[in-house]
Structures are given as structure tokens and as C-alpha cells.
Design a protein around this motif. Structure first.
Motif, PDB file in Angstrom:
ATOM      1  N   ALA A  50       0.824  -1.214   0.000  1.00  0.00           N
ATOM      2  CA  ALA A  50       0.000   0.000   0.000  1.00  0.00           C
ATOM      3  C   ALA A  50       0.857   1.263   0.000  1.00  0.00           C
ATOM      4  O   ALA A  50       0.576   2.211  -0.734  1.00  0.00           O
ATOM      5  CB  ALA A  50      -0.931  -0.002   1.202  1.00  0.00           C
ATOM      6  N   ALA A  51       1.912   1.273   0.803  1.00  0.00           N
ATOM      7  CA  ALA A  51       2.786   2.452   0.864  1.00  0.00           C
ATOM      8  C   ALA A  51       3.484   2.682  -0.473  1.00  0.00           C
ATOM      9  O   ALA A  51       3.562   3.823  -0.953  1.00  0.00           O
ATOM     10  CB  ALA A  51       3.808   2.279   1.985  1.00  0.00           C
ATOM     11  N   CYS A  52       3.970   1.622  -1.085  1.00  0.00           N
ATOM     12  CA  CYS A  52       4.656   1.762  -2.372  1.00  0.00           C
ATOM     13  C   CYS A  52       3.704   2.226  -3.467  1.00  0.00           C
ATOM     14  O   CYS A  52       4.058   3.069  -4.291  1.00  0.00           O
ATOM     15  CB  CYS A  52       5.315   0.448  -2.768  1.00  0.00           C
ATOM     16  SG  CYS A  52       6.731   0.033  -1.751  1.00  0.00           S
ATOM     17  N   LEU A  53       2.492   1.691  -3.478  1.00  0.00           N
ATOM     18  CA  LEU A  53       1.526   2.114  -4.489  1.00  0.00           C
ATOM     19  C   LEU A  53       1.088   3.555  -4.267  1.00  0.00           C
ATOM     20  O   LEU A  53       0.883   4.301  -5.226  1.00  0.00           O
ATOM     21  CB  LEU A  53       0.317   1.180  -4.492  1.00  0.00           C
ATOM     22  CG  LEU A  53       0.582  -0.242  -4.985  1.00  0.00           C
ATOM     23  CD1 LEU A  53      -0.694  -1.069  -4.905  1.00  0.00           C
ATOM     24  CD2 LEU A  53       1.143  -0.250  -6.386  1.00  0.00           C
ATOM     25  N   LEU A  54       0.956   3.951  -3.021  1.00  0.00           N
ATOM     26  CA  LEU A  54       0.608   5.337  -2.725  1.00  0.00           C
ATOM     27  C   LEU A  54       1.704   6.283  -3.196  1.00  0.00           C
ATOM     28  O   LEU A  54       1.433   7.309  -3.832  1.00  0.00           O
ATOM     29  CB  LEU A  54       0.367   5.513  -1.224  1.00  0.00           C
ATOM     30  CG  LEU A  54      -0.004   6.908  -0.756  1.00  0.00           C
ATOM     31  CD1 LEU A  54      -1.381   7.276  -1.275  1.00  0.00           C
ATOM     32  CD2 LEU A  54       0.020   6.966   0.749  1.00  0.00           C
ATOM     33  N   LEU A  55       2.954   5.942  -2.918  1.00  0.00           N
ATOM     34  CA  LEU A  55       4.066   6.773  -3.368  1.00  0.00           C
ATOM     35  C   LEU A  55       4.157   6.810  -4.887  1.00  0.00           C
ATOM     36  O   LEU A  55       4.422   7.860  -5.475  1.00  0.00           O
ATOM     37  CB  LEU A  55       5.379   6.263  -2.768  1.00  0.00           C
ATOM     38  CG  LEU A  55       5.542   6.457  -1.270  1.00  0.00           C
ATOM     39  CD1 LEU A  55       6.796   5.740  -0.777  1.00  0.00           C
ATOM     40  CD2 LEU A  55       5.594   7.930  -0.929  1.00  0.00           C
ATOM     41  N   TYR A  56       3.919   5.691  -5.536  1.00  0.00           N
ATOM     42  CA  TYR A  56       3.947   5.642  -7.003  1.00  0.00           C
ATOM     43  C   TYR A  56       2.852   6.527  -7.584  1.00  0.00           C
ATOM     44  O   TYR A  56       3.092   7.275  -8.525  1.00  0.00           O
ATOM     45  CB  TYR A  56       3.771   4.197  -7.481  1.00  0.00           C
ATOM     46  CG  TYR A  56       3.680   4.081  -8.979  1.00  0.00           C
ATOM     47  CD1 TYR A  56       4.816   4.173  -9.772  1.00  0.00           C
ATOM     48  CD2 TYR A  56       2.455   3.885  -9.612  1.00  0.00           C
ATOM     49  CE1 TYR A  56       4.739   4.082 -11.146  1.00  0.00           C
ATOM     50  CE2 TYR A  56       2.365   3.785 -10.976  1.00  0.00           C
ATOM     51  CZ  TYR A  56       3.505   3.883 -11.746  1.00  0.00           C
ATOM     52  OH  TYR A  56       3.421   3.805 -13.117  1.00  0.00           O
ATOM     53  N   ARG A  57       1.661   6.452  -7.001  1.00  0.00           N
ATOM     54  CA  ARG A  57       0.539   7.245  -7.519  1.00  0.00           C
ATOM     55  C   ARG A  57       0.775   8.732  -7.324  1.00  0.00           C
ATOM     56  O   ARG A  57       0.476   9.540  -8.199  1.00  0.00           O
ATOM     57  CB  ARG A  57      -0.737   6.811  -6.801  1.00  0.00           C
ATOM     58  CG  ARG A  57      -1.952   7.453  -7.356  1.00  0.00           C
ATOM     59  CD  ARG A  57      -3.196   6.813  -6.789  1.00  0.00           C
ATOM     60  NE  ARG A  57      -4.342   7.583  -7.227  1.00  0.00           N
ATOM     61  CZ  ARG A  57      -5.330   7.916  -6.442  1.00  0.00           C
ATOM     62  NH1 ARG A  57      -5.333   7.547  -5.193  1.00  0.00           N
ATOM     63  NH2 ARG A  57      -6.324   8.617  -6.908  1.00  0.00           N
ATOM     64  N   ARG A  58       1.309   9.110  -6.163  1.00  0.00           N
ATOM     65  CA  ARG A  58       1.581  10.528  -5.922  1.00  0.00           C
ATOM     66  C   ARG A  58       2.660  11.050  -6.860  1.00  0.00           C
ATOM     67  O   ARG A  58       2.621  12.203  -7.278  1.00  0.00           O
ATOM     68  CB  ARG A  58       2.036  10.738  -4.485  1.00  0.00           C
ATOM     69  CG  ARG A  58       0.919  10.733  -3.520  1.00  0.00           C
ATOM     70  CD  ARG A  58       1.406  11.157  -2.170  1.00  0.00           C
ATOM     71  NE  ARG A  58       0.308  11.112  -1.222  1.00  0.00           N
ATOM     72  CZ  ARG A  58       0.455  11.353   0.055  1.00  0.00           C
ATOM     73  NH1 ARG A  58       1.647  11.632   0.537  1.00  0.00           N
ATOM     74  NH2 ARG A  58      -0.589  11.285   0.853  1.00  0.00           N
TER      75      ARG A  58
END
Length: 61
Positions: A50-58
Motif C-alpha cells: 500500500a505504501a509503495c503504491l501510494l508513493l507511485y501514484r503521488r
């Protein structure tokens, strides 16, 4: 973008599986497994994904 995010999630899941087999991860995973706390490892994996996907999306916006 959705396909890339899916690939990132799969890659992290594979890396966490590999990490559970080498020393620092295997010690933690083994201890959790012996004490019936496998859900903690699953939660840790899900949190990292979740953290990696959030950072990727941002980063993409």
C-alpha cells in the motif's frame, strides 16, 4: 497505470516471499509462524504494498 500498479504489487509480494527465506526476514517470519501470528506478516506485506503504491501514484500525478 493500473497494470503498472498491479505489477508493482506482485513484485513486492514476491520480494517479501523471498525475504521470508533469508536471514533477517526468516528469523522474524519463523518467530511469527511459531507463535501463530502469520497475519502480522500478511499485514506487513500489505502495508508495504500500500505504501509503495501510494508513493507511485503521488509521483505520477
Amino acid at each position: 497505470m493500473a497494470v503498472k500498479m498491479l505489477l508493482i504489487a506482485i513484485l513486492i509480494a514476491v520480494l517479501m516471499t523471498l525475504f521470508s527465506g533469508i536471514y533477517p526476514g526468516s528469523a522474524l517470519y519463523g518467530w511469527l509462524d511459531q507463535n501463530g501470528l502469520n497475519f502480522v506478516w500478511a499485514g506487513l506485506t500489505a502495508g508495504i504494498i500500500a505504501a509503495c503504491l501510494l508513493l507511485y501514484r503521488r509521483r505520477k500525478k
